[in-house]
Design a protein around this motif. Sequence first.
Motif, PDB file in Angstrom:
ATOM      1  N   ASN A  70       0.834  -1.209   0.000  1.00 39.86           N
ATOM      2  CA  ASN A  70       0.000   0.000   0.000  1.00 39.86           C
ATOM      3  C   ASN A  70       0.868   1.258   0.000  1.00 39.86           C
ATOM      4  OD1 ASN A  70      -2.846  -0.187  -0.210  1.00 39.86           O
ATOM      5  ND2 ASN A  70      -2.935  -1.249   1.767  1.00 39.86           N
ATOM      6  N   LYS A  71       1.932   1.238   0.790  1.00 43.08           N
ATOM      7  CA  LYS A  71       2.837   2.395   0.826  1.00 43.08           C
ATOM      8  C   LYS A  71       3.518   2.602  -0.534  1.00 43.08           C
ATOM      9  CE  LYS A  71       3.784   2.070   5.793  1.00 43.08           C
ATOM     10  NZ  LYS A  71       4.801   1.757   6.837  1.00 43.08           N
ATOM     11  N   ALA A  72       3.857   1.501  -1.203  1.00 36.01           N
ATOM     12  CA  ALA A  72       4.480   1.610  -2.517  1.00 36.01           C
ATOM     13  C   ALA A  72       3.500   2.184  -3.540  1.00 36.01           C
ATOM     14  CB  ALA A  72       4.971   0.242  -2.972  1.00 36.01           C
TER      15      ALA A  72
ATOM     16  N   ALA B 187       6.013  -8.900  -4.565  1.00 34.33           N
ATOM     17  CA  ALA B 187       5.048  -8.053  -5.266  1.00 34.33           C
ATOM     18  C   ALA B 187       5.747  -7.179  -6.296  1.00 34.33           C
ATOM     19  CB  ALA B 187       4.270  -7.181  -4.282  1.00 34.33           C
ATOM     20  N   GLU B 188       5.032  -6.890  -7.349  1.00 35.84           N
ATOM     21  CA  GLU B 188       5.477  -5.935  -8.362  1.00 35.84           C
ATOM     22  C   GLU B 188       4.372  -4.903  -8.510  1.00 35.84           C
ATOM     23  OE1 GLU B 188       5.920  -5.926 -13.143  1.00 35.84           O
ATOM     24  OE2 GLU B 188       6.986  -7.540 -12.101  1.00 35.84           O
ATOM     25  N   VAL B 189       4.647  -3.670  -8.175  1.00 34.29           N
ATOM     26  CA  VAL B 189       3.664  -2.589  -8.223  1.00 34.29           C
ATOM     27  C   VAL B 189       3.864  -1.798  -9.500  1.00 34.29           C
ATOM     28  CG1 VAL B 189       2.821  -0.500  -7.078  1.00 34.29           C
ATOM     29  CG2 VAL B 189       3.583  -2.463  -5.702  1.00 34.29           C
ATOM     30  N   ARG B 190       2.807  -1.658 -10.278  1.00 35.03           N
ATOM     31  CA  ARG B 190       2.874  -0.914 -11.539  1.00 35.03           C
ATOM     32  C   ARG B 190       1.856   0.229 -11.501  1.00 35.03           C
ATOM     33  NH1 ARG B 190       2.499  -5.941 -15.890  1.00 35.03           N
ATOM     34  NH2 ARG B 190       4.100  -7.287 -14.945  1.00 35.03           N
ATOM     35  N   VAL B 191       2.296   1.409 -11.803  1.00 36.35           N
ATOM     36  CA  VAL B 191       1.407   2.573 -11.890  1.00 36.35           C
ATOM     37  C   VAL B 191       1.772   3.361 -13.141  1.00 36.35           C
ATOM     38  CG1 VAL B 191       1.009   2.776  -9.405  1.00 36.35           C
ATOM     39  CG2 VAL B 191       2.966   3.930 -10.427  1.00 36.35           C
TER      40      VAL B 191
ATOM     41  N   VAL C 226      -1.001  -4.612  -9.327  1.00 32.37           N
ATOM     42  CA  VAL C 226      -0.105  -5.204  -8.342  1.00 32.37           C
ATOM     43  C   VAL C 226      -0.053  -6.704  -8.606  1.00 32.37           C
ATOM     44  CG1 VAL C 226       0.416  -5.571  -5.910  1.00 32.37           C
ATOM     45  CG2 VAL C 226      -0.733  -3.457  -6.627  1.00 32.37           C
ATOM     46  N   VAL C 227       1.119  -7.213  -8.953  1.00 32.64           N
ATOM     47  CA  VAL C 227       1.312  -8.637  -9.177  1.00 32.64           C
ATOM     48  C   VAL C 227       1.822  -9.243  -7.881  1.00 32.64           C
ATOM     49  CG1 VAL C 227       2.461 -10.393 -10.559  1.00 32.64           C
ATOM     50  CG2 VAL C 227       1.842  -8.201 -11.602  1.00 32.64           C
ATOM     51  N   LEU C 228       1.045 -10.154  -7.315  1.00 31.36           N
ATOM     52  CA  LEU C 228       1.368 -10.793  -6.036  1.00 31.36           C
ATOM     53  C   LEU C 228       1.775 -12.238  -6.289  1.00 31.36           C
ATOM     54  CD1 LEU C 228      -1.816  -9.522  -4.178  1.00 31.36           C
ATOM     55  CD2 LEU C 228       0.478  -8.564  -3.929  1.00 31.36           C
ATOM     56  N   ARG C 229       2.974 -12.587  -5.884  1.00 32.12           N
ATOM     57  CA  ARG C 229       3.435 -13.976  -5.994  1.00 32.12           C
ATOM     58  C   ARG C 229       3.545 -14.538  -4.582  1.00 32.12           C
ATOM     59  NH1 ARG C 229       5.883 -11.427 -10.420  1.00 32.12           N
ATOM     60  NH2 ARG C 229       5.517 -12.556 -12.388  1.00 32.12           N
TER      61      ARG C 229
ATOM     62  N   VAL D 201      -4.097 -11.333   2.156  1.00 30.62           N
ATOM     63  CA  VAL D 201      -3.188 -10.404   1.486  1.00 30.62           C
ATOM     64  C   VAL D 201      -3.977  -9.435   0.617  1.00 30.62           C
ATOM     65  CG1 VAL D 201      -1.282 -10.205  -0.149  1.00 30.62           C
ATOM     66  CG2 VAL D 201      -1.309 -12.082   1.493  1.00 30.62           C
ATOM     67  N   VAL D 202      -4.983  -9.945  -0.059  1.00 32.86           N
ATOM     68  CA  VAL D 202      -5.769  -9.132  -0.992  1.00 32.86           C
ATOM     69  C   VAL D 202      -6.670  -8.132  -0.263  1.00 32.86           C
ATOM     70  CG1 VAL D 202      -7.674  -9.267  -2.660  1.00 32.86           C
ATOM     71  CG2 VAL D 202      -5.702 -10.804  -2.866  1.00 32.86           C
ATOM     72  N   LEU D 203      -7.261  -8.554   0.844  1.00 30.67           N
ATOM     73  CA  LEU D 203      -8.253  -7.713   1.534  1.00 30.67           C
ATOM     74  C   LEU D 203      -7.745  -6.305   1.857  1.00 30.67           C
ATOM     75  CD1 LEU D 203     -11.122  -7.648   2.672  1.00 30.67           C
ATOM     76  CD2 LEU D 203     -10.225  -8.571   4.815  1.00 30.67           C
ATOM     77  N   PRO D 204      -6.535  -6.114   2.405  1.00 28.41           N
ATOM     78  CA  PRO D 204      -6.081  -4.751   2.701  1.00 28.41           C
ATOM     79  C   PRO D 204      -5.785  -3.917   1.453  1.00 28.41           C
ATOM     80  CG  PRO D 204      -4.827  -6.388   3.952  1.00 28.41           C
ATOM     81  CD  PRO D 204      -5.570  -7.115   2.895  1.00 28.41           C
ATOM     82  N   LEU D 205      -5.705  -4.569   0.283  1.00 27.57           N
ATOM     83  CA  LEU D 205      -5.352  -3.859  -0.938  1.00 27.57           C
ATOM     84  C   LEU D 205      -6.565  -3.470  -1.775  1.00 27.57           C
ATOM     85  CD1 LEU D 205      -2.302  -6.068  -2.046  1.00 27.57           C
ATOM     86  CD2 LEU D 205      -2.250  -3.899  -0.794  1.00 27.57           C
ATOM     87  N   LEU D 206      -7.761  -3.859  -1.340  1.00 24.66           N
ATOM     88  CA  LEU D 206      -8.974  -3.510  -2.086  1.00 24.66           C
ATOM     89  C   LEU D 206      -9.243  -2.014  -1.980  1.00 24.66           C
ATOM     90  CD1 LEU D 206     -11.338  -6.425  -0.963  1.00 24.66           C
ATOM     91  CD2 LEU D 206      -9.853  -6.335  -2.984  1.00 24.66           C
ATOM     92  N   LEU D 207      -9.735  -1.431  -3.068  1.00 23.35           N
ATOM     93  CA  LEU D 207     -10.144  -0.030  -3.014  1.00 23.35           C
ATOM     94  C   LEU D 207     -11.315   0.111  -2.059  1.00 23.35           C
ATOM     95  CD1 LEU D 207     -10.059   0.947  -6.794  1.00 23.35           C
ATOM     96  CD2 LEU D 207      -8.489   1.752  -5.024  1.00 23.35           C
ATOM     97  N   PRO D 208     -11.307   1.091  -1.172  1.00 24.32           N
ATOM     98  CA  PRO D 208     -12.426   1.259  -0.237  1.00 24.32           C
ATOM     99  C   PRO D 208     -13.702   1.665  -0.958  1.00 24.32           C
ATOM    100  CG  PRO D 208     -10.900   3.104  -0.072  1.00 24.32           C
ATOM    101  CD  PRO D 208     -10.240   2.090  -0.967  1.00 24.32           C
ATOM    102  N   ASP D 209     -14.829   1.083  -0.519  1.00 22.87           N
ATOM    103  CA  ASP D 209     -16.154   1.452  -1.033  1.00 22.87           C
ATOM    104  C   ASP D 209     -16.269   1.293  -2.541  1.00 22.87           C
ATOM    105  OD1 ASP D 209     -16.880   2.229   1.602  1.00 22.87           O
ATOM    106  OD2 ASP D 209     -15.930   4.182   1.277  1.00 22.87           O
TER     107      ASP D 209
END
Length: 311
Positions: free
Chosen positions: A14-16, A83-87, A97-100, A112-120
């Motif tokens: 999330n910070k990344a 993880a690989e973060v792409r923006v 976000v590619v999660l291995r 792992v996925v739950l904290p990365l979901l967009l809110p609402d």
Amino acid sequence: MKIDLTDTTASKINKALVRGRRAIGTPAVGMVLTMVIVTDEENAYDSIKAAEEASREHPSRTLVVIRRVARTPRDRTHSRLDAEVRVGSDAGTGETVVLRTYGDVSDHADSVVLPLLLPDAPVVVWWPVDAPDNPVKDPLGALAQRRITDMYAVEEPLVALEARAASYAPGDTDLAWTRLTPWRSMLAAALDQARAKVISATVESEAQNPSAELLARWLEARLRVKTERVVTAGPVVTAVRLGTESGEIVIDRPEGPLATLSLPGQPSRTLALKVRSTSQLIAEELRRLDADEMYAVALRGEAPKENPRHV
């Protein structure tokens, strides 16, 4: 912009994401949903590409979950998340976000996925391959409003179709059904023009084609006529024939992107009926996130309460 993280956590990811957005000056408020793709390494590239192309129409945060298989007993006991973060331009119009996952983390990918979901924002889970037998009971599937599978990706698609029918829950859909949208639209338009009662129906396709079986069941349910299945050389669905008292309504597409529509007492006409790409199918599914009642009808071959004449 790409940021690689090794042996990381959801908090660091999330910070990344925040760091990446700040670096390129892109806010997250424009994204409308979270797309979770659960796949393997072999199919990851094509799946990510399709999702990024669909994101042009539906800006989203795409989370790609790849469960890595450990090669040694020691590796199997070691849990790790890379993880690989792409923006920016590396992620279409959203974020990727590619999660291995390794070891026990693979069994708890939802944590792992739950904290990365967009809110609402709505959540869509797509399994390009190896979908669970009961998507709504899957830990990742339980997070989603929409669950997308693909019966074309299994060895025995008609067996998978029966499993989908047995486990169906509102929000489930399959790309084998999405591929039929142009056929259904043209059949409905043809019946509106013909204004005739359908007394027989035939679907022609290659063997073991799940879309053809869904189309046949849908016609049986909507028109209340027995639909014959005829095997052809393909590819996919090649023709639909609807018998009426005044003649036969035919949509014939033996090959290529063009089909021929024939109506009783009218000259034949040529229609565009090409095979659509995966990104186009995904984009269509993201346009509506409510329950697809007609998919449930087609899965189960159940006639609706009313008795319509038209498709």
